[in-house]
Scaffold this motif. Structure first.
Motif, PDB file in Angstrom:
ATOM      1  N   GLY A 206       0.845  -1.193   0.000  1.00 40.65           N
ATOM      2  CA  GLY A 206       0.000   0.000   0.000  1.00 40.65           C
ATOM      3  C   GLY A 206       0.877   1.238   0.000  1.00 40.65           C
ATOM      4  O   GLY A 206       2.103   1.155  -0.095  1.00 40.65           O
ATOM      5  N   THR A 207       0.252   2.383   0.126  1.00 36.97           N
ATOM      6  CA  THR A 207       1.041   3.619   0.157  1.00 36.97           C
ATOM      7  C   THR A 207       1.037   4.315   1.508  1.00 36.97           C
ATOM      8  O   THR A 207       1.973   5.029   1.831  1.00 36.97           O
ATOM      9  CB  THR A 207       0.535   4.644  -0.883  1.00 36.97           C
ATOM     10  N   ASP A 208      -0.014   4.152   2.305  1.00 37.44           N
ATOM     11  CA  ASP A 208      -0.207   4.998   3.482  1.00 37.44           C
ATOM     12  C   ASP A 208      -0.109   6.469   3.066  1.00 37.44           C
ATOM     13  O   ASP A 208       0.467   7.304   3.767  1.00 37.44           O
ATOM     14  CB  ASP A 208       0.806   4.668   4.572  1.00 37.44           C
ATOM     15  N   HIS A 209      -0.675   6.767   1.892  1.00 36.66           N
ATOM     16  CA  HIS A 209      -0.672   8.124   1.344  1.00 36.66           C
ATOM     17  C   HIS A 209      -1.306   9.069   2.363  1.00 36.66           C
ATOM     18  O   HIS A 209      -2.479   8.923   2.718  1.00 36.66           O
ATOM     19  CB  HIS A 209      -1.481   8.120   0.040  1.00 36.66           C
ATOM     20  N   ALA A 210      -0.524  10.036   2.853  1.00 31.41           N
ATOM     21  CA  ALA A 210      -0.989  10.893   3.948  1.00 31.41           C
ATOM     22  C   ALA A 210      -0.424  12.296   3.789  1.00 31.41           C
ATOM     23  O   ALA A 210       0.577  12.655   4.409  1.00 31.41           O
ATOM     24  CB  ALA A 210      -0.567  10.294   5.292  1.00 31.41           C
ATOM     25  N   PRO A 211      -1.048  13.129   2.939  1.00 36.90           N
ATOM     26  CA  PRO A 211      -0.506  14.458   2.655  1.00 36.90           C
ATOM     27  C   PRO A 211      -0.618  15.424   3.839  1.00 36.90           C
ATOM     28  O   PRO A 211      -1.557  15.350   4.645  1.00 36.90           O
ATOM     29  CB  PRO A 211      -1.375  14.947   1.490  1.00 36.90           C
ATOM     30  N   HIS A 212       0.348  16.301   3.916  1.00 33.70           N
ATOM     31  CA  HIS A 212       0.330  17.453   4.822  1.00 33.70           C
ATOM     32  C   HIS A 212       0.798  18.667   4.034  1.00 33.70           C
ATOM     33  O   HIS A 212       1.527  18.539   3.044  1.00 33.70           O
ATOM     34  CB  HIS A 212       1.278  17.248   6.003  1.00 33.70           C
ATOM     35  N   LYS A 213       0.426  19.842   4.496  1.00 33.15           N
ATOM     36  CA  LYS A 213       1.015  21.054   3.936  1.00 33.15           C
ATOM     37  C   LYS A 213       2.516  21.045   4.230  1.00 33.15           C
ATOM     38  O   LYS A 213       2.949  20.545   5.283  1.00 33.15           O
ATOM     39  CB  LYS A 213       0.360  22.292   4.549  1.00 33.15           C
ATOM     40  N   LEU A 214       3.282  21.579   3.309  1.00 33.50           N
ATOM     41  CA  LEU A 214       4.732  21.571   3.480  1.00 33.50           C
ATOM     42  C   LEU A 214       5.143  22.292   4.765  1.00 33.50           C
ATOM     43  O   LEU A 214       6.104  21.885   5.428  1.00 33.50           O
ATOM     44  CB  LEU A 214       5.407  22.219   2.262  1.00 33.50           C
ATOM     45  N   SER A 215       4.399  23.316   5.131  1.00 35.08           N
ATOM     46  CA  SER A 215       4.719  24.044   6.367  1.00 35.08           C
ATOM     47  C   SER A 215       4.564  23.173   7.600  1.00 35.08           C
ATOM     48  O   SER A 215       5.236  23.399   8.623  1.00 35.08           O
ATOM     49  CB  SER A 215       3.814  25.279   6.497  1.00 35.08           C
ATOM     50  N   ASP A 216       3.700  22.141   7.529  1.00 33.69           N
ATOM     51  CA  ASP A 216       3.509  21.227   8.657  1.00 33.69           C
ATOM     52  C   ASP A 216       4.639  20.210   8.773  1.00 33.69           C
ATOM     53  O   ASP A 216       4.741  19.510   9.790  1.00 33.69           O
ATOM     54  CB  ASP A 216       2.190  20.464   8.518  1.00 33.69           C
ATOM     55  N   LYS A 217       5.466  20.092   7.727  1.00 34.57           N
ATOM     56  CA  LYS A 217       6.530  19.091   7.717  1.00 34.57           C
ATOM     57  C   LYS A 217       7.874  19.652   8.177  1.00 34.57           C
ATOM     58  O   LYS A 217       8.901  19.006   8.006  1.00 34.57           O
ATOM     59  CB  LYS A 217       6.677  18.507   6.301  1.00 34.57           C
ATOM     60  N   GLN A 218       7.850  20.829   8.761  1.00 30.02           N
ATOM     61  CA  GLN A 218       9.087  21.439   9.238  1.00 30.02           C
ATOM     62  C   GLN A 218       9.308  21.070  10.700  1.00 30.02           C
ATOM     63  O   GLN A 218       8.365  20.975  11.477  1.00 30.02           O
ATOM     64  CB  GLN A 218       9.027  22.958   9.073  1.00 30.02           C
ATOM     65  N   GLY A 219      10.571  20.870  11.060  1.00 28.56           N
ATOM     66  CA  GLY A 219      10.889  20.583  12.454  1.00 28.56           C
ATOM     67  C   GLY A 219      11.419  19.181  12.633  1.00 28.56           C
ATOM     68  O   GLY A 219      11.849  18.511  11.683  1.00 28.56           O
ATOM     69  N   GLY A 220      11.383  18.726  13.891  1.00 25.83           N
ATOM     70  CA  GLY A 220      11.951  17.437  14.240  1.00 25.83           C
ATOM     71  C   GLY A 220      10.907  16.431  14.675  1.00 25.83           C
ATOM     72  O   GLY A 220       9.769  16.437  14.211  1.00 25.83           O
ATOM     73  N   CYS A 221      11.297  15.573  15.607  1.00 26.87           N
ATOM     74  CA  CYS A 221      10.441  14.447  16.013  1.00 26.87           C
ATOM     75  C   CYS A 221       9.128  14.883  16.662  1.00 26.87           C
ATOM     76  O   CYS A 221       8.104  14.211  16.495  1.00 26.87           O
ATOM     77  CB  CYS A 221      11.201  13.560  16.994  1.00 26.87           C
TER      78      CYS A 221
END
Length: 453
Positions: free
Chosen positions: A316-331
């Protein structure tokens, strides 16, 4: 309309052969070997010379974010990406806003699918600590199964009460509903996060993500799920396995590449864990942050080997989009999940080129087995009488993924800059060409999937 797809190599049910497929309106009328001259009059001829012709991909694990999170993605945008990627059917997960944990909210999603989806659709029903008693009110012929989050993830759908887990596994067994689980032990994760924050601050570096969401956390939860499934006789499908250790919970399945009854416990691998390792955090950063975490090269190699041994049943893909701004930072701060559906098939065809799986095995893992595992009616195979869901792919000159190619609403991919050797030429859904070599029929709508139960 009668259509003939000719001159291609048909990949279906463990075999590859030159031949033709005849389509009558929305279903396959006949499959003809190369040495049998096709007869009849056709409204449309599709020349598949130099191409592989395969069943449309069934992606049994996506998060299309609708309703409630449509700033990230929606059914319209993500099914456009699916069609571009050769995917003709998707099963969507319930951790939306509101979560799909009541019959009313599940019916609302079905109505949205009918209105917006460019490909065929189905929606999982979500388990909670208190809703197992309503499972018997669901129409099992219209949904793939129940989704259970045994570890905390996006959507606050964690089920960690022992009695609730027994009720969920027991009800699914009683009703013969497949149960798909997200397996991570939240207590272990919380302890690991506390240690990481004490040592590294409020937002530990992304490289620590697989240390926090560790092998131990995955195995503890997966082994509990298998124990409960065996105790209740539940049909368990463990989503996104990530570790070599977890693979030991699932025996080699000699039914994975031939027709037969599926075992009660099966496993899924998703694209991110088949492509990336923890070394990639240094360059791709939180773009590859997902739950469970991308782990070691050893784990990735074990997953890849498991594809050809029948230990893994579905990709499968576990396709799970987020806005790029939400993908900034660490754990702690970066969101978990990534868009993968548009480039999943071409990514796996790269693995075919590398000799990791064969084209025939790819079709079992991405087309046949999702249909078999969830008892999909008349899809997933190229057979007379089945719905004409067909994908045509061609090996081409190498090309590099650039952002302007991305159809997902979020507009980014962790694969940007990577090189591919295959292209999706056509995606045919219910006999209708919804995607044709870079052109999309925006007006077409797919069908609700039905299940033989």
């Amino acid at each position: 309309m009668r259509t003939i797809i000719e001159n291609g190599t048909i990949v279906n049910e463990g075999d590859s052969f030159k031949g033709s497929i005849i389509i009558d309106n929305d279903h396959i009328e006949n499959v003809i070997a190369e040495d049998e001259a096709p007869r009849g009059i056709y409204d449309r001829h599709i020349d598949a010379s130099g191409c592989l012709v395969m069943p449309g991909v069934i992606d049994e694990h996506v998060h299309f974010r609708e309703p409630g999170l449509t700033d990230k993605a929606d059914i319209d945008s993500e099914t456009r990406a699916a069609a571009w990627g050769g995917v003709t059917t998707f099963f969507d997960m319930p951790n939306t806003k509101p979560a799909t944990t009541t019959i009313h909210d599940w019916e609302d999603k079905m109505a949205r699918g009918e209105k917006e989806s460019h490909v065929n659709y189905a929606f999982f029903f979500g388990a909670t600590n208190g809703n197992a008693d309503c499972f018997n009110q669901l129409d099992a012929t219209r949904l793939p199964g129940i989704k259970l989050f045994m570890g905390a993830s996006t959507g606050n759908m964690l089920v960690d009460d022992k009695h609730a887990l027994d009720d969920i596994f027991g009800q699914c067994a009683k009703l013969d509903l497949p149960l798909m689980t997200h397996c991570e032990d939240t207590d272990i994760i919380n302890r690991n996060m506390a240690k990481a924050k004490a040592a590294h601050g409020d937002d530990p570096d992304i490289s620590l993500h697989p240390v926090i969401r560790s092998e131990e956390a995955c195995y503890a939860s997966s082994s509990l799920a298998v124990k409960l499934a065996n105790a209740h006789g539940t049909r368990l499908h463990i989503a996104h396995l990530t570790t070599a250790k977890e693979l030991g919970l699932i025996p080699e399945n000699d039914c994975s590449f031939r027709l037969g009854t599926m075992p009660n416990v099966t496993g899924e691998a998703v694209i991110a864990h088949l492509l990336f390792t923890d070394d990639d955090y240094s360059t791709r950063k939180a773009l590859i942050k997902c739950n469970p975490a991308v782990k070691t090269a050893k784990d990735r190699e074990a997953l890849r080997r498991a594809l050809s041994k029948g230990v893994i049943t579905c990709i499968g893909t576990d396709h799970a989009p987020h806005k790029l701004s939400d993908k900034q930072g660490g754990c702690a701060h970066a969101a978990s999940g990534m868009p993968m559906i548009q480039f999943s098939l071409v990514s796996m065809l790269n693995l075919v080129d590398e000799g990791i799986i064969t084209a025939e095995q790819l079709v079992w893992l991405m087309c046949h087995n999702p249909a078999r595992l969830f008892s999909v009616s008349n899809r997933g195979f190229i057979r007379p009488g089945y719905k004409a869901d067909i994908t045509i792919v061609k090996r081409d000159t190498p090309w590099t993924l650039t952002e302007d190619m991305i159809q997902s609403k979020c507009g980014w991919s962790p694969l940007t800059g990577d090189e591919f050797h295959w292209r999706v030429m056509k995606t045919i859904c219910n006999g209708h060409t919804v995607f044709d070599n870079g052109r999309m029929d925006e007006t077409y709508r797919g069908e609700a999937v039905t299940f033989a139960r």
